[in-house]
Design an enzyme around this catalytic site. Structure first.
Site, PDB file in Angstrom:
ATOM      1  N   HIS A  40      -0.550   0.514 -10.030  1.00 41.43           N
ATOM      2  CA  HIS A  40      -1.252  -0.398  -9.120  1.00 41.43           C
ATOM      3  C   HIS A  40      -1.886  -1.558  -9.900  1.00 41.43           C
ATOM      4  CE1 HIS A  40      -3.487  -0.697  -5.013  1.00 41.43           C
ATOM      5  NE2 HIS A  40      -3.177  -1.891  -5.501  1.00 41.43           N
ATOM      6  N   ARG A  97       0.853  -1.183   0.000  1.00 42.06           N
ATOM      7  CA  ARG A  97       0.000   0.000   0.000  1.00 42.06           C
ATOM      8  C   ARG A  97       0.893   1.239   0.000  1.00 42.06           C
ATOM      9  NH1 ARG A  97      -3.682  -2.696  -1.556  1.00 42.06           N
ATOM     10  NH2 ARG A  97      -5.738  -2.966  -0.582  1.00 42.06           N
ATOM     11  N   GLU A 156      -3.468   7.824  -5.529  1.00 43.50           N
ATOM     12  CA  GLU A 156      -3.546   7.052  -6.763  1.00 43.50           C
ATOM     13  C   GLU A 156      -4.709   7.578  -7.589  1.00 43.50           C
ATOM     14  OE1 GLU A 156      -3.753   2.897  -5.841  1.00 43.50           O
ATOM     15  OE2 GLU A 156      -1.722   2.835  -5.045  1.00 43.50           O
TER      16      GLU A 156
END
Length: 329
Positions: A283, A235, A264
């Protein structure tokens, strides 16, 4: 008729399975994820929520959904869901454990190899016509074999990372809250400081908690070898990005590869994007067709069980709501 909200587009097979249950199924098909207010407005009459990492499912969302029985997160981590709030309201919270461990480890090791052997930057140099003449001291990279990999967090993904490293004849250390019964050839160390000092590559696989937020910051980077490379596929908030930028610029560590950032998506003008020794992916550690399909079908299982009044197979809070669960009302 129960109603299910899916907050992002999904595979046709998953959508068909949801509809085959007889439920009304609403799939958010916008280019972007629903805003927080959009989500609040959309859950008013929803029984099951199929959620994603970009959805902050907090008490405000839950209070807007008096019929909500089950929330299934598309992923292993569910820090975007306020589980305490769900417990207070008797809402089952679920995830998709185990299924993405191998794919995530594949990407983490690919990032390690790309940074070590410079495959992220040298092809672009060739395309620019900058290959040049042979230089025995030019374009040097780092070996992977016989180097030391430090794994922080030896859960399912960390264990898969250790297996891959063993295949490359790496020396593997791991730091975990508890020593593992099965270590996959890795050696346990009892402090983060030691693993940072000894490792040539550090790969983060620990969960995001208040204690691990900014776990990697100024002091930690100073402990690492100047030749070391950091890999983060867990994370974004686990790494202090300002401190990482300073460490990369100052040469305190040699490089970093990140699959996750804060926020993000990372802004296009973020300083980390100006560095040649920082590789950032959007991601996508679990983003293979096979893995994402399996994750989608696990979410389907969770949601359909919950709206039918059964315990979802991958419920993370059953113990806390066993006497108050809405799905049993």
């Amino acid at each position: 008729m129960p109603k299910i909200l899916v907050t992002r587009r999904t595979f046709s097979e998953a959508a068909e399975a949801l509809r085959a249950s007889g439920a009304e199924v609403v799939i958010w098909d916008g280019e972007d994820a629903p805003s927080h207010q959009d989500l609040i407005d959309a859950v008013a009459d929803v029984d099951g929520l199929y959620a994603h990492i970009t959805n902050q499912v907090n008490d405000e969302v839950m209070d807007a959904a008096p019929n909500l029985k089950v929330i299934s997160e598309f992923g292993v981590g569910y820090d975007n869901i306020d589980v305490n709030a769900a417990n207070e309201r008797g809402i089952a919270v679920c995830n998709t454990p185990g299924i993405l461990s191998e794919s995530t480890a594949d990407e983490a090791f690919a990032l390690l190899a790309s940074m070590a052997r410079r495959t992220y930057g040298l092809p672009a140099m060739v395309k620019r016509g900058e290959w040049g003449d042979f230089d025995p001291l030019g374009l040097l990279a780092s070996d992977i074999h016989h180097k030391t990999l430090g794994i922080v967090g030896m859960g399912n993904i960390g264990s898969e990372m250790a297996k891959r490293a063993a295949g490359f004849n790496m020396n593997v250390l791991y730091y975990n809250r508890n020593r593992r019964d099965e270590e996959f050839g890795a050696t346990y160390v009892d402090s983060l400081e030691e693993i940072l000092e000894r490792s040539d590559f550090v790969s983060l696989h620990n969960p995001l908690t208040p204690e691990t937020t900014n776990m990697m910051s100024i002091d930690q980077f100073k402990l690492m070898k100047k030749s070391a490379i950091l890999i983060n596929t867990t994370r974004g908030p686990v790494v202090d990005q300002d401190a990482l930028y300073e460490a990369l610029v100052a040469g305190e560590i040699a490089g970093a590869a990140l699959d996750v950032t804060v926020p993000e998506p990372i802004p296009a003008d973020h300083p980390l994007l100006t560095l040649d020794n920082c590789l950032i992916m959007p991601h996508v550690a679990s983003a293979t067709y096979d893995t994402r399909m399996k994750m989608a079908m696990m979410c389907v299982e969770n949601v359909l069980a919950g709206i039918a009044g059964d315990w979802p197979p991958y419920c993370v809070n059953e113990t806390y709501i066993s006497c108050t669960a809405r799905l049993k009302a």
